[in-house]
Structure formats: C-alpha cells, structure tokens
Design an enzyme around this catalytic site. Structure first.
Site, PDB file in Angstrom:
ATOM      1  N   GLY A   9      -2.761  17.012  40.380  1.00 51.60           N
ATOM      2  CA  GLY A   9      -2.779  16.400  41.709  1.00 51.60           C
ATOM      3  C   GLY A   9      -1.386  16.382  42.323  1.00 51.60           C
ATOM      4  N   LEU A  11       0.779  13.869  43.082  1.00 47.23           N
ATOM      5  CA  LEU A  11       1.791  13.072  42.371  1.00 47.23           C
ATOM      6  C   LEU A  11       1.969  13.567  40.938  1.00 47.23           C
ATOM      7  CD1 LEU A  11       3.698  10.634  42.176  1.00 47.23           C
ATOM      8  CD2 LEU A  11       1.703   9.251  41.537  1.00 47.23           C
ATOM      9  N   ASP A  34     -11.815  14.648  31.047  1.00 48.82           N
ATOM     10  CA  ASP A  34     -12.437  13.765  32.039  1.00 48.82           C
ATOM     11  C   ASP A  34     -12.136  12.294  31.731  1.00 48.82           C
ATOM     12  OD1 ASP A  34     -14.108  12.493  33.822  1.00 48.82           O
ATOM     13  OD2 ASP A  34     -15.889  13.692  33.324  1.00 48.82           O
ATOM     14  N   TYR A 123     -12.877   3.288  49.561  1.00 45.49           N
ATOM     15  CA  TYR A 123     -11.742   3.745  48.737  1.00 45.49           C
ATOM     16  C   TYR A 123     -10.907   2.544  48.293  1.00 45.49           C
ATOM     17  CZ  TYR A 123      -7.079   5.704  47.814  1.00 45.49           C
ATOM     18  OH  TYR A 123      -5.862   6.001  47.255  1.00 45.49           O
TER      19      TYR A 123
HETATM   20  N1  LIG Z   1      -2.410  10.487  48.721  1.00 46.46           N
HETATM   21  C1  LIG Z   1      -2.066   9.339  49.301  1.00 46.46           C
HETATM   22  O1  LIG Z   1      -1.731   9.260  50.494  1.00 46.46           O
HETATM   23  C2  LIG Z   1      -2.079   8.070  48.483  1.00 46.46           C
HETATM   24  C3  LIG Z   1      -1.771   6.867  49.113  1.00 46.46           C
HETATM   25  C4  LIG Z   1      -1.765   5.700  48.345  1.00 46.46           C
HETATM   26  C5  LIG Z   1      -2.067   5.743  46.994  1.00 46.46           C
HETATM   27  N2  LIG Z   1      -2.387   6.920  46.420  1.00 46.46           N
HETATM   28  C6  LIG Z   1      -2.710   6.938  44.980  1.00 46.46           C
HETATM   29  O2  LIG Z   1      -1.752   7.732  44.335  1.00 46.46           O
HETATM   30  C7  LIG Z   1      -2.331   8.362  43.174  1.00 46.46           C
HETATM   31  C8  LIG Z   1      -2.049   9.855  43.220  1.00 46.46           C
HETATM   32  O3  LIG Z   1      -2.609  10.381  44.422  1.00 46.46           O
HETATM   33  P1  LIG Z   1      -2.601  11.944  44.727  1.00 46.46           P
HETATM   34  O4  LIG Z   1      -2.622  12.090  46.207  1.00 46.46           O
HETATM   35  O5  LIG Z   1      -1.580  12.629  43.899  1.00 46.46           O
HETATM   36  O6  LIG Z   1      -4.065  12.323  44.186  1.00 46.46           O
HETATM   37  P2  LIG Z   1      -4.720  13.768  44.067  1.00 46.46           P
HETATM   38  O7  LIG Z   1      -3.809  14.816  44.587  1.00 46.46           O
HETATM   39  O8  LIG Z   1      -6.097  13.658  44.630  1.00 46.46           O
HETATM   40  O9  LIG Z   1      -4.794  13.974  42.487  1.00 46.46           O
HETATM   41  C9  LIG Z   1      -5.752  13.357  41.682  1.00 46.46           C
HETATM   42  C10 LIG Z   1      -6.058  14.306  40.531  1.00 46.46           C
HETATM   43  O10 LIG Z   1      -7.034  13.700  39.683  1.00 46.46           O
HETATM   44  C11 LIG Z   1      -7.983  14.728  39.337  1.00 46.46           C
HETATM   45  N3  LIG Z   1      -9.237  14.170  38.877  1.00 46.46           N
HETATM   46  C12 LIG Z   1     -10.335  13.889  39.631  1.00 46.46           C
HETATM   47  N4  LIG Z   1     -11.335  13.469  38.827  1.00 46.46           N
HETATM   48  C13 LIG Z   1     -10.873  13.471  37.570  1.00 46.46           C
HETATM   49  C14 LIG Z   1     -11.441  13.160  36.306  1.00 46.46           C
HETATM   50  N5  LIG Z   1     -12.710  12.743  36.204  1.00 46.46           N
HETATM   51  N6  LIG Z   1     -10.672  13.270  35.195  1.00 46.46           N
HETATM   52  C15 LIG Z   1      -9.396  13.703  35.298  1.00 46.46           C
HETATM   53  N7  LIG Z   1      -8.814  14.034  36.462  1.00 46.46           N
HETATM   54  C16 LIG Z   1      -9.530  13.919  37.579  1.00 46.46           C
HETATM   55  C17 LIG Z   1      -8.109  15.479  40.633  1.00 46.46           C
HETATM   56  O11 LIG Z   1      -8.786  16.708  40.500  1.00 46.46           O
HETATM   57  P3  LIG Z   1      -9.550  17.310  41.798  1.00 46.46           P
HETATM   58  O12 LIG Z   1      -8.521  17.426  42.894  1.00 46.46           O
HETATM   59  O13 LIG Z   1     -10.053  18.629  41.316  1.00 46.46           O
HETATM   60  O14 LIG Z   1     -10.619  16.330  42.160  1.00 46.46           O
HETATM   61  C18 LIG Z   1      -6.655  15.641  41.022  1.00 46.46           C
HETATM   62  O15 LIG Z   1      -6.039  16.730  40.384  1.00 46.46           O
HETATM   63  C19 LIG Z   1      -3.815   8.007  43.236  1.00 46.46           C
HETATM   64  O16 LIG Z   1      -4.050   6.912  42.384  1.00 46.46           O
HETATM   65  C20 LIG Z   1      -4.040   7.573  44.667  1.00 46.46           C
HETATM   66  O17 LIG Z   1      -5.105   6.649  44.779  1.00 46.46           O
HETATM   67  C21 LIG Z   1      -2.398   8.090  47.124  1.00 46.46           C
END
Ligand SMILES: NC(=O)c1ccc[n+]([C@@H]2O[C@H](COP(=O)([O-])OP(=O)(O)OC[C@H]3O[C@@H](n4cnc5c(N)ncnc54)[C@H](OP(=O)(O)O)[C@@H]3O)[C@@H](O)[C@H]2O)c1
Length: 294
Positions: A9, A11, A34, A123
C-alpha cells in the site's frame, strides 16, 4: 525484525523502502498473508524473530465503504484485532494506523487524542471500531491517527489533481473542509522513530503535516508546484466550491485537524509543515524545470 503488514500500500511501501535503505531487518506481507486469516498470520510469524508488527493494511475506499461496511469492518477491525492478538502472543510491539475520520468534524480547534470519536461514515466507524478492539486486546499497542495522506506509491489527492489538471482547463475543489495534508514518507519516518524507542509509550497519537488548509488550497499548491516542476504545462483554473456542490457517498468531516502535542512530547517527533513536505515530495519525484538553454 519488523513485520510490515500491508507493505504494498501507499504507506507500507514507503515504510518498507526506508527500512530497507537503512538496513533494518524487516519482512513485508500484503494480501498474500490475509489479515483476516489468523492461522495464516501465525504460520507466517512462526520461526521469525518478530519484535514489532506495523499494520499498514486497511480498507481505505471511503465512499465504497458506505455500501461495503461489513467488509470494511472485517478489514479495519477484525484483521487488526487478529494482528494485535498475535503481537501479544509473540511479545512483539504493535503499531496500527487510524484516521481523522473517526471525528465528526464539528469542532473548530484541533482534535486531541482523547476527544470523543463520532464518525460520520462507514469507513470512520470501522476504523474507530478497530482502535477499540486493538486497545482491548493489546494495552501496549500504539495507534497513530493520520489524515489526508499522499505519496508516490498509490492513488491519492496529489496524483488525482495532477491528472485532472493535465486534461482540464477548469476544476472545482471543495474549500470548506479543513485538514492537514500528510506525506506518507513523513509518517513512515515517524513510525521508524517510534519503532526505535526501546520503551514505547502505549496509546493513541496524532500525526499529520503541520498546519491547516482546505482541499482547495491544497489543490492550488499542487498546481503551483506542478507548473514549477514541469509536471503541468499549462495552468488550469481552480475554482473554490462548497461541499454541497460536490456530493459524495460518504460524508466527510468539515474540520478534521489533529492536535500533535502528544507525539511531540512523548517521542520528540515534530511533523514538518505540510507545504514544505509537498515541495520535498515533488523534489523527490520530479526534476525542477530548468530555465532555458545556455
Ligand atoms: N490514504 C489516506 O488518505 C489515509 C488517511 C488517514 C488514514 N489512513 C490510514 O493509513 C493507513 C495506510 O493507508 P494507505 O493509504 O497506505 O492504504 P492503502 O494504500 O489502501 O494500503 C492498504 C494495503 O492493505 C492491503 N490489504 C487489503 N486487504 C488486505 C488483507 N486482507 N490482508 C492483507 N493486506 C490487505 C491492500 O491491498 P489492496 O490495495 O490490493 O486492497 C493495500 O496494499 C490505513 O490504516 C488507512 O486507514 C489513510
């Protein structure tokens, strides 16, 4: 050894790269292990000397979550609870990432860690539930709430704006939602600094870029840097609009600025100004456009 969960992902990729560059021993998994499958997690961790689990995996599609709340709940609460349980069993540290969307945004001063949560959408509800379950299972866990994340490894507001600005002559952006853009690289650095501490202080911490802005101002700054760095060739008119003119499935908090005093005091982590980080982000990816020949 540090285990980065969700290492593909936005981060997780950033964190993996920093740890690898520093030669810090780490392993990463994403959907290949998973988080909803406790046995798979246990099997992966077996025979590994895991000292810290950092969970970057999540369900992050804010609007889609309105129609898929049960799946979002599994990924944002059940999965993290599985990881927390494993961390306790293995006597490993646990760092989890949460969000500003646990707040309703009705406030007008930065939210503190212990302010009551009141998510507006699915969410936020599932992330708030994740925080609760983790704390019930692992009192030593560290939860970092962040917001408005962007970086080079995933689709995000910066990449979306640059894409739109390249193809359009005019763009409308919401100017009545306030928050703090956060470069994923800065957050990854903060996680590393926390991971470095031998006696981590458990609890919830806030980390975002310093300063407050709106999506509109953020978009204007992206355009300014896009032109400066030659990513954009012609200016696009950016129009400020109100939220009611840009309806989305999930309601967003109007004000989701997070207070960061706690992380500063506990860990000496001082987040950079969001504008400085955005410039560094551009510098890290794009060459500055040069003046002319000769
Ligand atoms: N992005 C923002 O603006 C934002 C803002 C506030 C907080 N956050 C938090 O920051 C953290 C990181 O966010 P991010 O934007 O880096 O998230 P991201 O890019 O969506 O990355 C999440 C990763 O988790 C993987 N994943 C999904 N289901 C899974 C499973 N069952 N087992 C293992 N891995 C799995 C996803 O794969 P797939 O992509 O293939 O589904 C993806 O690679 C999260 O906790 C998010 O809630 C994000």
């Amino acid at each position: 050894m540090i285990w980065i969960v969700g290492n593909k992902g936005m981060l997780g990729s950033e964190l993996s790269q920093i740890l690898e560059n520093r030669g810090i021993e780490c392993v990463g998994t994403d959907k290949d292990v998973d988080i909803l499958d406790p046995m798979a997690l246990v099997a992966f961790a077996a025979n590994k000397d895991i000292s810290l689990i950092v969970n970057c995996a999540a369900y992050t599609a804010v609007d889609k979550a309105e129609n898929e709340e049960s799946l979002a709940l599994r990924l944002n609460a059940e999965g993290p609870a599985n990881l927390a349980a494993l961390a306790v069993k293995r006597h490993a540290g646990f760092i989890h990432i949460s969000t500003d969307y646990v707040f309703d945004g009705e406030g007008s001063v930065p939210y503190k860690e212990n302010d009551p949560v009141a998510p507006l959408g699915a969410y936020g509800r599932t992330k708030a539930e994740g925080e609760k379950r983790i704390q019930a299972i692992d009192p030593d866990a560290i939860i970092i709430r962040t917001a408005w994340l962007y970086g080079q490894y995933g689709k995000n507001f910066v990449s979306t704006m640059l894409g739109l600005m390249n193809g359009k002559s005019e763009l409308s952006v919401v100017a009545d939602q306030y928050g703090s853009p956060t470069w994923a690289h800065d957050l990854a650095e903060a996680i590393c600094a926390i991971a470095d501490r031998t006696a981590p202080t458990a609890g919830i911490y806030h980390f975002t870029g310093e300063g407050t802005t709106t999506w509109y101002e953020f978009a204007c700054e992206i355009q300014r840097l896009g032109l400066e760095f030659g990513v954009l060739t012609t200016p696009c008119k950016v129009k400020a609009i109100t939220t009611d003119l840009y309806p989305t499935k999930a309601k967003r908090p109007a004000y989701s600025v997070l207070a960061k005093d706690k992380i500063k005091e506990a860990f000496g982590i001082y987040p950079p100004e969001w504008r400085d980080s955005l410039r560094k982000y551009f510098e890290s990816i794009y060459q500055v456009k040069t003046g002319g020949e000769g």
